[in-house]
Design a protein around this motif. Structure first.
Motif, PDB file in Angstrom:
ATOM      1  N   SER A  43     -12.198  58.313 -28.937  1.00  0.00           N
ATOM      2  CA  SER A  43     -12.471  56.965 -29.430  1.00  0.00           C
ATOM      3  C   SER A  43     -11.757  56.762 -30.757  1.00  0.00           C
ATOM      4  O   SER A  43     -11.799  57.623 -31.634  1.00  0.00           O
ATOM      5  N   ILE A  44     -11.087  55.624 -30.882  1.00  0.00           N
ATOM      6  CA  ILE A  44     -10.480  55.207 -32.146  1.00  0.00           C
ATOM      7  C   ILE A  44     -11.066  53.842 -32.489  1.00  0.00           C
ATOM      8  O   ILE A  44     -10.937  52.888 -31.703  1.00  0.00           O
ATOM      9  N   GLY A  45     -11.728  53.764 -33.622  1.00  0.00           N
ATOM     10  CA  GLY A  45     -12.449  52.536 -33.937  1.00  0.00           C
ATOM     11  C   GLY A  45     -12.340  52.126 -35.384  1.00  0.00           C
ATOM     12  O   GLY A  45     -11.647  52.752 -36.189  1.00  0.00           O
ATOM     13  N   VAL A  56     -19.098  44.625 -38.750  1.00  0.00           N
ATOM     14  CA  VAL A  56     -18.574  44.462 -37.396  1.00  0.00           C
ATOM     15  C   VAL A  56     -17.866  45.748 -37.023  1.00  0.00           C
ATOM     16  O   VAL A  56     -17.052  46.266 -37.797  1.00  0.00           O
ATOM     17  N   ARG A  57     -18.168  46.264 -35.837  1.00  0.00           N
ATOM     18  CA  ARG A  57     -17.544  47.491 -35.349  1.00  0.00           C
ATOM     19  C   ARG A  57     -16.730  47.187 -34.105  1.00  0.00           C
ATOM     20  O   ARG A  57     -17.113  46.367 -33.277  1.00  0.00           O
ATOM     21  N   GLY A  58     -15.617  47.871 -33.987  1.00  0.00           N
ATOM     22  CA  GLY A  58     -14.773  47.684 -32.825  1.00  0.00           C
ATOM     23  C   GLY A  58     -14.031  48.953 -32.465  1.00  0.00           C
ATOM     24  O   GLY A  58     -14.024  49.926 -33.228  1.00  0.00           O
ATOM     25  N   THR A  59     -13.419  48.946 -31.309  1.00  0.00           N
ATOM     26  CA  THR A  59     -12.622  50.076 -30.846  1.00  0.00           C
ATOM     27  C   THR A  59     -11.324  49.569 -30.245  1.00  0.00           C
ATOM     28  O   THR A  59     -11.180  48.375 -29.944  1.00  0.00           O
ATOM     29  N   PHE A  60     -10.384  50.496 -30.068  1.00  0.00           N
ATOM     30  CA  PHE A  60      -9.154  50.220 -29.332  1.00  0.00           C
ATOM     31  C   PHE A  60      -9.217  51.046 -28.060  1.00  0.00           C
ATOM     32  O   PHE A  60      -9.112  52.278 -28.095  1.00  0.00           O
ATOM     33  N   ALA A  61      -9.403  50.374 -26.931  1.00  0.00           N
ATOM     34  CA  ALA A  61      -9.652  51.079 -25.673  1.00  0.00           C
ATOM     35  C   ALA A  61      -8.433  51.841 -25.176  1.00  0.00           C
ATOM     36  O   ALA A  61      -8.573  52.852 -24.480  1.00  0.00           O
ATOM     37  N   GLN A  84      -2.686  50.618 -28.616  1.00  0.00           N
ATOM     38  CA  GLN A  84      -2.315  49.305 -28.090  1.00  0.00           C
ATOM     39  C   GLN A  84      -3.233  48.257 -28.717  1.00  0.00           C
ATOM     40  O   GLN A  84      -4.439  48.218 -28.450  1.00  0.00           O
ATOM     41  N   ILE A  85      -2.658  47.393 -29.557  1.00  0.00           N
ATOM     42  CA  ILE A  85      -3.442  46.413 -30.288  1.00  0.00           C
ATOM     43  C   ILE A  85      -4.200  45.472 -29.358  1.00  0.00           C
ATOM     44  O   ILE A  85      -5.341  45.084 -29.633  1.00  0.00           O
ATOM     45  N   ALA A  86      -3.592  45.108 -28.242  1.00  0.00           N
ATOM     46  CA  ALA A  86      -4.233  44.162 -27.320  1.00  0.00           C
ATOM     47  C   ALA A  86      -5.526  44.692 -26.740  1.00  0.00           C
ATOM     48  O   ALA A  86      -6.322  43.924 -26.179  1.00  0.00           O
ATOM     49  N   SER A  87      -5.770  45.991 -26.868  1.00  0.00           N
ATOM     50  CA  SER A  87      -6.988  46.577 -26.295  1.00  0.00           C
ATOM     51  C   SER A  87      -8.175  46.521 -27.252  1.00  0.00           C
ATOM     52  O   SER A  87      -9.218  47.104 -26.963  1.00  0.00           O
ATOM     53  N   VAL A  88      -8.044  45.802 -28.382  1.00  0.00           N
ATOM     54  CA  VAL A  88      -9.133  45.739 -29.351  1.00  0.00           C
ATOM     55  C   VAL A  88     -10.382  45.140 -28.696  1.00  0.00           C
ATOM     56  O   VAL A  88     -10.303  44.189 -27.906  1.00  0.00           O
TER      57      VAL A  88
END
Length: 207
Positions: A43-45, A56-61, A84-88
């Protein structure tokens, strides 16, 4: 168990006396090799303060990367990670769309965020620091990530794995991510400081 620190000591007698020498622990030397990050178990978040009062928490799938571990000389260990930025994914579709837009990452023009290491250091015990360069939107700046080695194991499919987790903080404005909105009560909608988190499982490749 430290990845690069467990060594056995032997005493060597010379003409000027007894000198202590260090030999690499064979179990640690066995970890030396090339690894591919297993995105399905990594996981990269990120975490960023929102409206001054909450996070706010998010990840890059979607991400990929490689590691080279050197059990005898940790300074020669390296890492490359591409996201991949679009996977945010923050759990809210409209917010994710905004993050992909030109206000933030501009994912269409700059689809990849990349980190490439230039140095590895042992901080003590299982703690390490890997320094390198982070590129976002064609802006490249130095970045250091503090990591903890979680251990190594052979999984049920016979893959040799290592695990690391760690974090670092950046100012997003350093990479040109400057969009914001003022709040009526004072302050801004999105903080400049962002915490990046890494939970990495990597599989050793055949020599």
């Amino acid at each position: 168990m430290g990845l690069f620190t467990r060594r056995s000591q032997q005493n060597t007698t010379t003409a000027v006396g007894t000198v202590a020498t260090l030999e690499v622990d064979p179990a640690l030397a066995a970890l030396t090799g090339d690894y591919v990050i297993d995105a399905a178990h990594s996981s990269i978040g990120f975490t960023v303060r929102h409206a001054m009062v909450t996070n706010v928490r998010g990840t890059f799938a979607e991400h990929q990367g490689t590691l080279h571990l050197d059990g005898a000389a940790p300074a020669r260990s390296t890492a490359v990670i591409e996201v991949q930025i679009a996977s945010v994914d923050t759990g809210i579709a409209d917010r994710d769309t905004h993050l992909r837009s030109g206000d933030f990452f501009d994912a269409e023009a700059y689809p990849v965020m990349a980190f490439r290491s230039t140095e590895a250091q042992q901080l003590g015990g299982d703690r390490y620091r890997i320094s390198g360069e982070l590129t976002i939107k064609d802006v490249t700046r130095p970045l250091a990530i503090d990591l903890e080695f979680n251990g190594s194991a052979t999984d049920v499919y016979g893959n040799e794995r290592v695990g690391f987790e760690g974090s670092t903080e950046i100012l997003r404005s350093d990479w040109g991510l400057t969009w914001n909105a003022a709040l009526e009560a004072g302050g801004v909608m999105v903080s400049d400081k962002v915490k990046l988190t890494f939970d990495i499982s990597a599989i050793k490749q055949a020599a």
